[in-house]
Design a protein around this motif. Sequence first.
Motif, PDB file in Angstrom:
ATOM      1  N   PHE A  27      38.055  51.298  33.951  1.00  9.11           N
ATOM      2  CA  PHE A  27      39.291  51.337  34.808  1.00  9.11           C
ATOM      3  C   PHE A  27      39.735  49.788  34.972  1.00  9.11           C
ATOM      4  CE2 PHE A  27      37.727  55.366  35.940  1.00  9.11           C
ATOM      5  CZ  PHE A  27      38.822  56.301  35.420  1.00  9.11           C
ATOM      6  N   LEU A  28      38.949  48.902  34.806  1.00  6.42           N
ATOM      7  CA  LEU A  28      39.410  47.170  34.722  1.00  6.42           C
ATOM      8  C   LEU A  28      39.493  46.830  33.408  1.00  6.42           C
ATOM      9  CD1 LEU A  28      40.718  45.238  36.650  1.00  6.42           C
ATOM     10  CD2 LEU A  28      38.276  44.504  37.077  1.00  6.42           C
ATOM     11  N   PHE A  29      38.009  46.649  32.827  1.00  9.56           N
ATOM     12  CA  PHE A  29      37.944  45.899  31.582  1.00  9.56           C
ATOM     13  C   PHE A  29      38.620  46.664  30.464  1.00  9.56           C
ATOM     14  CE2 PHE A  29      35.015  44.126  34.812  1.00  9.56           C
ATOM     15  CZ  PHE A  29      35.493  42.857  34.726  1.00  9.56           C
ATOM     16  N   ARG A  30      38.062  47.927  30.330  1.00 15.45           N
ATOM     17  CA  ARG A  30      38.589  48.559  29.045  1.00 15.45           C
ATOM     18  C   ARG A  30      40.262  48.482  29.008  1.00 15.45           C
ATOM     19  NH1 ARG A  30      34.114  50.413  25.953  1.00 15.45           N
ATOM     20  NH2 ARG A  30      33.293  52.074  27.552  1.00 15.45           N
ATOM     21  N   PRO A  31      40.939  48.764  30.227  1.00 12.04           N
ATOM     22  CA  PRO A  31      42.221  48.753  30.126  1.00 12.04           C
ATOM     23  C   PRO A  31      42.687  47.236  29.769  1.00 12.04           C
ATOM     24  CG  PRO A  31      41.966  49.820  31.987  1.00 12.04           C
ATOM     25  CD  PRO A  31      40.582  49.404  31.604  1.00 12.04           C
ATOM     26  N   ILE A  32      41.848  46.259  29.890  1.00  8.67           N
ATOM     27  CA  ILE A  32      42.319  44.902  29.414  1.00  8.67           C
ATOM     28  C   ILE A  32      42.181  44.765  27.967  1.00  8.67           C
ATOM     29  CG2 ILE A  32      41.623  42.243  29.761  1.00  8.67           C
ATOM     30  CD1 ILE A  32      40.885  43.203  32.452  1.00  8.67           C
TER      31      ILE A  32
ATOM     32  N   VAL B 159      37.038  35.956  32.586  1.00 12.40           N
ATOM     33  CA  VAL B 159      36.378  34.697  33.529  1.00 12.40           C
ATOM     34  C   VAL B 159      37.175  35.025  34.916  1.00 12.40           C
ATOM     35  CG1 VAL B 159      36.261  32.369  33.706  1.00 12.40           C
ATOM     36  CG2 VAL B 159      35.720  33.439  31.566  1.00 12.40           C
ATOM     37  N   LEU B 160      38.403  35.134  34.922  1.00 12.45           N
ATOM     38  CA  LEU B 160      39.249  35.043  36.187  1.00 12.45           C
ATOM     39  C   LEU B 160      38.595  36.450  36.954  1.00 12.45           C
ATOM     40  CD1 LEU B 160      42.751  34.104  35.618  1.00 12.45           C
ATOM     41  CD2 LEU B 160      40.870  32.825  36.986  1.00 12.45           C
ATOM     42  N   LEU B 161      38.584  37.507  36.361  1.00 18.18           N
ATOM     43  CA  LEU B 161      38.295  38.718  37.221  1.00 18.18           C
ATOM     44  C   LEU B 161      36.751  38.867  37.505  1.00 18.18           C
ATOM     45  CD1 LEU B 161      40.347  41.311  35.271  1.00 18.18           C
ATOM     46  CD2 LEU B 161      40.730  40.699  37.615  1.00 18.18           C
ATOM     47  N   CYS B 162      35.971  38.507  36.556  1.00 17.51           N
ATOM     48  CA  CYS B 162      34.542  38.329  36.873  1.00 17.51           C
ATOM     49  C   CYS B 162      34.161  37.271  38.011  1.00 17.51           C
ATOM     50  CB  CYS B 162      33.627  38.100  35.696  1.00 17.51           C
ATOM     51  SG  CYS B 162      33.769  39.442  34.435  1.00 17.51           S
ATOM     52  N   GLY B 163      34.780  36.353  37.835  1.00 10.60           N
ATOM     53  CA  GLY B 163      34.622  35.173  38.850  1.00 10.60           C
ATOM     54  C   GLY B 163      35.038  35.677  40.310  1.00 10.60           C
TER      55      GLY B 163
ATOM     56  N   PHE C   6      28.317  38.714  30.739  1.00 12.57           N
ATOM     57  CA  PHE C   6      27.547  39.351  29.803  1.00 12.57           C
ATOM     58  C   PHE C   6      27.513  40.744  29.778  1.00 12.57           C
ATOM     59  CE2 PHE C   6      23.052  40.966  29.022  1.00 12.57           C
ATOM     60  CZ  PHE C   6      23.010  40.892  27.696  1.00 12.57           C
ATOM     61  N   ASP C   7      27.459  41.298  31.015  1.00  6.95           N
ATOM     62  CA  ASP C   7      27.547  42.644  31.095  1.00  6.95           C
ATOM     63  C   ASP C   7      29.036  43.438  30.539  1.00  6.95           C
ATOM     64  OD1 ASP C   7      26.870  45.550  31.561  1.00  6.95           O
ATOM     65  OD2 ASP C   7      27.786  44.948  33.725  1.00  6.95           O
ATOM     66  N   PHE C   8      30.007  42.785  31.055  1.00  8.29           N
ATOM     67  CA  PHE C   8      31.176  43.800  30.877  1.00  8.29           C
ATOM     68  C   PHE C   8      32.028  43.144  29.394  1.00  8.29           C
ATOM     69  CE2 PHE C   8      31.352  43.962  35.499  1.00  8.29           C
ATOM     70  CZ  PHE C   8      31.320  45.446  35.528  1.00  8.29           C
ATOM     71  N   MET C   9      31.399  42.072  28.994  1.00  8.11           N
ATOM     72  CA  MET C   9      31.976  41.561  27.523  1.00  8.11           C
ATOM     73  C   MET C   9      31.044  42.126  26.343  1.00  8.11           C
ATOM     74  SD  MET C   9      33.872  38.095  27.651  1.00  8.11           S
ATOM     75  CE  MET C   9      34.994  38.518  26.387  1.00  8.11           C
TER      76      MET C   9
END
Length: 467
Positions: A128-133, A164-168, A211-214
């Motif tokens: 719901f956050l990274f896949r939509p990106i 990077v911004l979101l993971c930060g 590393f995890d989300f990318m």
Amino acid sequence: MTKTVPDNDALLESPQHVLSTMERDGSRRWLRPRLSTGSWWQRRRVVAYLLMVVFVLVPHLRIGGNPVILLDIAAREFTILGRTFLPTDTLLLALLMLTVFVSIVLVTAVAGRAWCGWACPQTVYMEFLFRPIDRLFEGTVGKGGKAKRSGGAALQIARFGVYVLLCGFLAHTFLAYFVRTDQLTEWVTSSPIQHPIAFAVMTATLGLMLFDFMFFREQLCLIACPYGRFQSVMLDEQSLIVAYDPVRGEPRKRGKHLPGDGAGDCVDCNQCVVVCPTGIDIRDGLQMECVNCTQCIDACDDVMEKVGSPKGLIRYSSQDSIAGKAKKMFRARTIVYPVILLLLMSGLVFAISTKSGFDARIIRPGGAPFTVYADGTASNEFRVRLVNRTSEPQDYSLIADAEQNVTIEVLDEEKMSLEPGESVLVPVHVTFKGSMTRGSGRKVVAATISDQSDNVREVEFSLLGPR
Ligand code: SF4
Ligand code: SF4
């Protein structure tokens, strides 16, 4: 002795996919699941965004001035719902951990892997956050898992920047569960040179999240997370699972079916497979890789609607229901687990409500048991073990029972001031009338110990004296 090496043609062919995310040559099969925006996805989306809001807000909420949750490992203090626990609260921490464990086991026995599909941070943030990106930068994914546009270097750099911004932000929020928010704000607003260790921890957390989300993505569920591997132990035939109904669906037949043609309802369109974030085919039965995300339910319902068949060929069900057996609400697991959970929670509530602000024990050290003086008085030496269990510094006072003519002299007053979580041994000298121990040579008396926060404890101890 000469070895014969078989030529490649003699090697056995592997099945097409030994693992759902591995190609035949052993390379990673990258998944780009298509999105199915059915009713289950809409419900999950509401839950996911609510959970994200809760995750971000909790570190900033206070109960009675204390954080709602703060696991301050450096200070060895754990604040849960505004109450502070110390590592010495062994019973409380053990009860808390057992309660969480039994709750997970109970939820899994009843609702299957509801946690994985609806609430696990990996699923929530990935889907719901990274896949939509990804879909925003790479275009909507088409059949076969290929992105609609390749993106180009500029778009990929922009996508990386957003990650990077979101993971930060997420890494800082995550660390706010372990460090006070005012301390975290100070670190963020000052130079990393002033707090190199904190900066290194933050950078490592950010790196792990990237590393995890990318890269790692569904591999976390398939390889690293132990929960899926335990599901065969925690589930039974009555547990809720996402399941394909082979009785209704088989034999599969491509295209629209005609009434009475002997085919099942599955039109073999593969839509349930292309939406799956772990790349499996739910029609192969219950699998460890299935995180119960409901995407295949939505995809199949959509297909059923289009071909004019009833929805629910893939649905929330149980292994027994699919096999046509009756539903059993009451079974060993759904009776025993709640009883254990109730006992644990009662114990936890009792332990928390009776938790004192400090621990106190009066211990007799080695050496002469007592001393008798010419005026008939006697004395004993003791050590008082004090542990401050509050989150504030405390000064302690120690008073003997006046009616029993016992006096206690603290030999090291400075030790009666304790920092939060501190534990000390304070030497004390106790004097009393020698006649008190006449007969048995022993007399049980009490001392009252109190702190500044009005926590009071009465501690009994035995005096030894002349018979
Ligand atoms: S989406 Fe439904 S109809 Fe299509 S292959 Fe899967 S189970 Fe069969
Ligand atoms: S099989 Fe269905 S429920 Fe299981 S992970 Fe794949 S899409 Fe989600």
